[in-house]
Design an enzyme around this catalytic site. Structure first.
Site, PDB file in Angstrom:
ATOM      1  N   HIS A 193       0.444  -1.029  -0.096  1.00 12.89           N
ATOM      2  CA  HIS A 193      -0.207  -0.210  -0.206  1.00 12.89           C
ATOM      3  C   HIS A 193       0.929   1.497   0.120  1.00 12.89           C
ATOM      4  O   HIS A 193       1.956   0.986   0.312  1.00 12.89           O
ATOM      5  CB  HIS A 193      -0.907  -0.506   1.648  1.00 12.89           C
ATOM      6  CG  HIS A 193      -1.739   1.342   1.404  1.00 12.89           C
ATOM      7  ND1 HIS A 193      -3.243   1.258   0.532  1.00 12.89           N
ATOM      8  CD2 HIS A 193      -1.852   2.727   1.639  1.00 12.89           C
ATOM      9  CE1 HIS A 193      -3.374   2.258   0.294  1.00 12.89           C
ATOM     10  NE2 HIS A 193      -3.348   2.389   1.697  1.00 12.89           N
ATOM     11  N   TYR A 194       0.226   2.090  -0.392  1.00 10.57           N
ATOM     12  CA  TYR A 194       0.978   3.542  -0.586  1.00 10.57           C
ATOM     13  C   TYR A 194       1.692   4.100   0.807  1.00 10.57           C
ATOM     14  O   TYR A 194       2.618   4.409   0.533  1.00 10.57           O
ATOM     15  CB  TYR A 194       0.566   4.741  -1.505  1.00 10.57           C
ATOM     16  CG  TYR A 194      -0.773   5.288  -0.488  1.00 10.57           C
ATOM     17  CD1 TYR A 194      -0.100   6.865  -0.429  1.00 10.57           C
ATOM     18  CD2 TYR A 194      -2.201   5.168  -0.592  1.00 10.57           C
ATOM     19  CE1 TYR A 194      -0.592   7.167   0.666  1.00 10.57           C
ATOM     20  CE2 TYR A 194      -2.904   6.189   0.416  1.00 10.57           C
ATOM     21  CZ  TYR A 194      -1.699   7.385   0.401  1.00 10.57           C
ATOM     22  OH  TYR A 194      -3.174   7.677   1.290  1.00 10.57           O
ATOM     23  N   ASP A 211      -4.076  12.502  -6.193  1.00 15.76           N
ATOM     24  CA  ASP A 211      -3.872  11.322  -5.699  1.00 15.76           C
ATOM     25  C   ASP A 211      -3.269  10.370  -6.608  1.00 15.76           C
ATOM     26  O   ASP A 211      -1.604   9.903  -6.096  1.00 15.76           O
ATOM     27  CB  ASP A 211      -4.023  10.708  -4.581  1.00 15.76           C
ATOM     28  CG  ASP A 211      -5.084  11.306  -3.944  1.00 15.76           C
ATOM     29  OD1 ASP A 211      -5.543  12.274  -3.687  1.00 15.76           O
ATOM     30  OD2 ASP A 211      -5.120  11.718  -2.547  1.00 15.76           O
ATOM     31  N   GLY A 260      -0.526  18.489  -3.049  1.00 12.99           N
ATOM     32  CA  GLY A 260       0.888  17.974  -2.932  1.00 12.99           C
ATOM     33  C   GLY A 260       1.006  16.800  -3.629  1.00 12.99           C
ATOM     34  O   GLY A 260       2.467  16.455  -4.793  1.00 12.99           O
ATOM     35  N   TRP A 261       0.703  16.081  -3.843  1.00  9.03           N
ATOM     36  CA  TRP A 261       0.776  14.608  -4.650  1.00  9.03           C
ATOM     37  C   TRP A 261       1.091  14.335  -5.741  1.00  9.03           C
ATOM     38  O   TRP A 261       1.990  14.439  -6.842  1.00  9.03           O
ATOM     39  CB  TRP A 261       0.190  13.340  -4.918  1.00  9.03           C
ATOM     40  CG  TRP A 261      -0.286  13.015  -2.974  1.00  9.03           C
ATOM     41  CD1 TRP A 261      -1.500  12.883  -2.551  1.00  9.03           C
ATOM     42  CD2 TRP A 261       0.892  11.845  -2.302  1.00  9.03           C
ATOM     43  NE1 TRP A 261      -1.249  12.297  -1.428  1.00  9.03           N
ATOM     44  CE2 TRP A 261      -0.036  11.761  -1.168  1.00  9.03           C
ATOM     45  CE3 TRP A 261       1.934  11.689  -2.257  1.00  9.03           C
ATOM     46  CZ2 TRP A 261       0.860  11.498  -0.156  1.00  9.03           C
ATOM     47  CZ3 TRP A 261       2.416  11.272  -1.544  1.00  9.03           C
ATOM     48  CH2 TRP A 261       2.117  11.183  -0.118  1.00  9.03           C
ATOM     49  N   THR A 268      -7.733  10.752   3.934  1.00  8.19           N
ATOM     50  CA  THR A 268      -9.576  11.047   3.735  1.00  8.19           C
ATOM     51  C   THR A 268     -10.128  10.592   2.138  1.00  8.19           C
ATOM     52  O   THR A 268      -9.421  10.720   1.167  1.00  8.19           O
ATOM     53  CB  THR A 268      -9.919  12.589   4.056  1.00  8.19           C
ATOM     54  OG1 THR A 268     -11.388  13.171   3.791  1.00  8.19           O
ATOM     55  CG2 THR A 268      -8.800  13.844   2.613  1.00  8.19           C
TER      56      THR A 268
END
Length: 376
Positions: free
Chosen positions: A45-46, A149, A222-223, A338
């Site tokens: 998972h990230y 994301d 940000g991603w 979130t």
């Protein structure tokens, strides 16, 4: 830790560590907290991916083999001998991202299981479900939803795959995703990007006319530039979409500077609403923005004058740090994960300390600021 450092920490006075030393402190705090095999959640998972990506960059900078050994142990606990993944969700972009760790491990060891795992993970994108415009669904159970994301989750691993294995189709695949996302999420008043876009306008959060998410959420924004800059490390310089993506990157980072809190250097959870009394300053988005601004300067995409804002943001995060009773650094003011929602949804999200994506963002920032410091 020497005696003066211990006294400073006891008095909660921060030692004058360099950026790379702060990166190491963060790595060590998480290494103390978790054996690598127990990093949460219990799947590929990230959350682990972004933290260990930061650790990998820290290892490259310091050559401290403890960091390499730690991240290798986690990968080896997840990737089986035949290259299959022990536990993951193959219909969620979040569970593709940790595959970026496999390239360096394959290069270092020559172990074919890492190559096999990459040849399993990345081709999943060829049959990924898309909206009518060809944009990747973020997750199978979020039909037609594109999230900012997602570019971080799939872009760097796919573009690097294209370079490593002469699979040029992945260059076009991911530059298309990046441009499509920017085209549909960019707000031309603020220059910021909305958290997500549903072309069908059927999601509960989607604007009935545009399909856009209602807010500019800090970490999601940000991603996106962090992903672009990772992609640029492997994308051919003469790729047909490179110039357009550089312009998107520049416009976004310059727009973000307008929303940096002048008092602290940090950015807000909901980026454009700093004047709202219940909004709050958030460390993971700040870390990602600082990393991206500094890296864009290093790569020549932004003028060196923008480093001033990166250093201000970096110092703002450092100013929030604390230490626990054992002298481990504590990174707070991190929004937990979130979904997409309205302003009240984001503001009500709990915060955490030393969670993996927050620590990962912090380490990415510190390693990049170490590069900036060396460049003078």
């Amino acid at each position: 830790m020497n005696s003066s450092e211990a006294v400073n920490i006891q008095n909660n006075k921060k030692p004058a560590y360099s950026p790379i030393e702060w990166a190491e402190k963060a790595c060590e705090a998480l290494m103390t907290k978790f054996e690598p095999e127990l990093l949460p959640p219990d799947r590929f998972h990230y959350h682990q991916g972004v933290f260990l990506s930061g650790m990998e960059k820290c290892w490259k900078e310091t050559q401290n083999s403890d960091y390499y050994d730690y991240l290798k142990r986690w990968v080896d606990s997840q990737v089986l001998e035949d290259g299959s993944i022990k536990k993951h969700k193959p219909d969620e972009l979040d569970d593709i991202q940790p595959g970026v760790l496999l390239y360096n491990l394959y290069e270092q060891t020559g172990d074919e299981r890492y190559k096999a795992a990459l040849h399993y993970l990345v081709p999943l994108l060829k049959s990924w479900k898309t909206n009518a415009s060809g944009g990747f669904w973020h997750k199978e159970h979020y039909p037609n939803q594109m999230w900012l994301d997602g570019l971080y989750m799939a872009g760097p691993i796919a573009v690097q795959f294209g370079k490593a294995f002469d699979a040029n189709e992945y260059f076009d695949m991911m530059t298309y995703q990046a441009i499509l996302m920017a085209k549909h999420t960019k707000d031309h008043v603020t220059g910021l990007l909305y958290h997500g876009w549903d072309e069908t306008k059927e999601s509960s959060w989607a604007d009935p006319e545009t399909g856009l998410a209602p807010e500019f959420w800090g970490r999601a924004i940000g991603w996106y530039p962090v992903a672009l800059l990772e992609m640029f490390e492997h994308l051919p310089e003469d790729h047909k979409d490179k110039a357009a993506l550089v312009e998107i990157l520049q416009d976004l980072l310059i727009a973000l500077i307008n929303y940096q809190d002048p008092a602290t250097g940090l950015w807000y959870q909901v980026v454009d609403k700093g004047a709202q009394p219940d909004n709050w300053l958030e460390n993971s988005c700040t870390s990602l923005y600082v990393h991206a601004i500094a890296k864009a300067v290093r790569f020549g995409y932004l003028d060196a004058k923008y480093l001033e804002y990166a250093w201000k943001g970096y110092q703002g995060v450092i100013d929030t740090l604390k230490f626990d009773d054992n002298g481990n650094v504590v990174i707070g003011q991190i929004c937990i994960g979130t979904g997409i929602g309205d302003y009240a949804h984001y503001i009500a999200r709990p915060t955490s300390e030393n969670d993996l994506h927050g620590a990962g963002a912090f380490i990415l920032m510190c390693v990049e600021m170490s590069q900036a410091a060396k460049a003078g």
